[in-house]
Design an enzyme around this catalytic site. Structure first.
Site, PDB file in Angstrom:
ATOM      1  N   PRO A  68       0.845  -1.206   0.000  1.00 62.44           N
ATOM      2  CA  PRO A  68       0.000   0.000   0.000  1.00 62.44           C
ATOM      3  C   PRO A  68       0.876   1.250   0.000  1.00 62.44           C
ATOM      4  CG  PRO A  68       0.025  -1.007   2.177  1.00 62.44           C
ATOM      5  CD  PRO A  68       0.776  -1.932   1.278  1.00 62.44           C
TER       6      PRO A  68
ATOM      7  N   VAL B  30       2.048   5.140  -0.104  1.00 65.63           N
ATOM      8  CA  VAL B  30       1.716   6.510   0.269  1.00 65.63           C
ATOM      9  C   VAL B  30       2.886   7.383  -0.158  1.00 65.63           C
ATOM     10  CG1 VAL B  30       1.272   8.113   2.169  1.00 65.63           C
ATOM     11  CG2 VAL B  30       0.289   5.816   2.233  1.00 65.63           C
TER      12      VAL B  30
ATOM     13  N   ASP C 137       5.913   2.136   2.071  1.00 63.51           N
ATOM     14  CA  ASP C 137       4.981   1.037   2.296  1.00 63.51           C
ATOM     15  C   ASP C 137       4.257   1.311   3.611  1.00 63.51           C
ATOM     16  OD1 ASP C 137       3.689  -1.354   2.909  1.00 63.51           O
ATOM     17  OD2 ASP C 137       5.316  -2.613   2.134  1.00 63.51           O
ATOM     18  N   HIS C 138       2.935   1.564   3.525  1.00 62.10           N
ATOM     19  CA  HIS C 138       2.196   1.989   4.714  1.00 62.10           C
ATOM     20  C   HIS C 138       2.050   0.869   5.743  1.00 62.10           C
ATOM     21  CE1 HIS C 138       0.165   4.877   6.986  1.00 62.10           C
ATOM     22  NE2 HIS C 138      -0.684   5.360   6.089  1.00 62.10           N
ATOM     23  N   ARG C 139       2.374  -0.364   5.378  1.00 60.35           N
ATOM     24  CA  ARG C 139       2.404  -1.433   6.365  1.00 60.35           C
ATOM     25  C   ARG C 139       3.592  -1.265   7.310  1.00 60.35           C
ATOM     26  NH1 ARG C 139       2.591  -6.473   2.341  1.00 60.35           N
ATOM     27  NH2 ARG C 139       4.290  -5.115   1.594  1.00 60.35           N
TER      28      ARG C 139
END
Length: 407
Positions: free
Chosen positions: A201, A203, A377-379
């Site tokens: 994901p 951002v 990586d938004h994780r």
């Protein structure tokens, strides 16, 4: 064809450096191949004389497939390969060199044989391995219409792909179009970007930065000479600033382990630099870049870019990156939303440096301004952590003098 990188299943032969009859020694490069990651030279592990080149240049060969035959030095020339002769199904070819009585196709017509014999005298089944036959079936290619280029006129994977490409072009010929096969580095890049876009994901955060002091320092050092003759450039300054930010926020130097549902924190920063080459975009990385002095980082950066542009990056150069910089500013682009390299947590885009009106010390002035864009990586990286990495990178570029004083 050896496995010259992790997980590679095939490689394309770019050029041969030897020919049949040439003498070769252990370790001598005999050909150059392009894998999904890089172009590399393959050394021969034997002393001897080249007996046969088994696959021509531009052929795509599976890992584990023989590509060259080498005879011991001084050995007698290999005997000519026996002529394979077509016989009734079930008897196999005659290989002892003895002549078989047979009718030539140019002979006078003879009486028609019984129906069953006629069936067995039909054209033999095209020679192809099961994977090649499956590929032909999947692509709708008739093997009986292909002239094989492999050993004993067998049909290879490349023959099937070429026939499929010809069929597609014949079926969809449009004026003004040209089709280019996707292979090698470009194919690997495409696969990696699709995997990145649909698994991590993304951002992206943006920040305009006053880099006037950085640009003045670069110009001054280029003019007067830097300590230790460091090849100073704006990219070097951005790399040093980015490494400083990652050192302050080590949790941003990480990767996501999907099978184990764990975050893997990396102890060293392997800094990737996106480089455009004739074969496509590659991202070699400087191993443990955070430990280098400014002079060491500058030298490593110069070597890395020169090697990549020459097409000499090795698979090892391209593996193991943890963070990346893409210098889109050299193309006149202000900013963008870069895609992460698979397995990395951040990538920094360095935009063009332009003179712009800027409030400096309470007054309006013309300053050198760039835009930094950090995708993450938004994780692994939340908005706050991403903002801190970006802000700390910008802060170093606004006050760069301490970077040239060592660490």
């Amino acid at each position: 064809m050896p496995d010259v990188g992790e997980g590679l299943v095939e490689a394309r032969i770019l050029t041969w450096h030897v020919a049949p009859g040439d003498t070769v020694t252990d370790g001598q490069p005999v050909c150059e191949v392009e894998t999904a990651k890089a172009a590399v030279e393959l050394p021969i592990p034997y002393d001897g004389v080249v007996a046969e080149i088994l696959h021509p240049a531009d052929a795509v060969v599976a890992v584990g497939t023989p590509i060259i035959s080498v005879a011991p030095a001084g050995a007698a020339a290999p005997a000519p390969a026996p002529v394979r002769q077509e016989v009734l199904v079930g008897y196999g070819p005659r290989t002892d060199g003895a002549a078989l009585p047979r009718r030539h196709r140019t002979a006078q017509p003879v009486a028609a044989p019984p129906a069953r014999a006629a069936e067995t005298a039909e054209e033999p089944r095209p020679r192809a391995k099961p994977p090649v036959r499956k590929l032909a079936k999947d692509l709708g290619v008739d093997l009986s219409r292909i002239r094989g280029s492999g050993a004993d006129a067998s049909i290879t994977r490349e023959d099937v792909l070429a026939a499929s490409s010809a069929l597609r072009e014949a079926a969809a010929v449009r004026p003004g179009e040209r089709r280019v096969p996707v292979q090698g580095v470009r194919k690997a890049t495409a696969q990696a970007m699709v995997a990145s876009a649909f698994t991590a994901p993304h951002v992206t955060e943006f920040l305009e930065v006053d880099v006037t002091r950085t640009m003045k320092l670069v110009r001054r050092l280029k003019k007067t000479g830097s300590p230790g003759d460091i090849p100073v450039s704006p990219l070097l300054m951005v790399a040093a600033a980015y490494l400083t930010a990652l050192r302050r926020h080590p949790e941003a130097n990480a990767s996501w382990d999907e099978p184990n549902q764990e975050i893997v924190l990396k102890e060293q920063v392997n800094l990737g630099i996106a480089v455009a080459t004739a074969r496509g975009l590659v991202v070699p990385n400087i191993k443990d870049a955070g430990r280098l002095t400014p002079a060491g980082l500058a030298g490593a950066l110069r070597t890395l870019v020169a090697t990549a542009r020459a097409g000499r990056s090795t698979p090892a150069d391209l593996r193991g990156g943890t963070a990346t910089i893409t210098n889109i500013g050299v193309l006149g682009v202000d900013t963008g939303t870069p895609l992460l390299n698979p397995g990395e947590a951040t990538i920094l885009a360095f935009g063009a440096v332009r003179p712009k009106p800027w409030v400096h010390k309470g007054a309006l002035a013309v300053r050198d301004i760039t835009t930094l864009a950090l995708s993450f990586d938004h994780r692994l990286v939340d908005g706050e952590l991403g903002a801190k990495v970006l802000a700390d990178t910008a802060a170093v570029l606004e006050h760069p003098q301490r970077l040239m004083m060592g660490r």
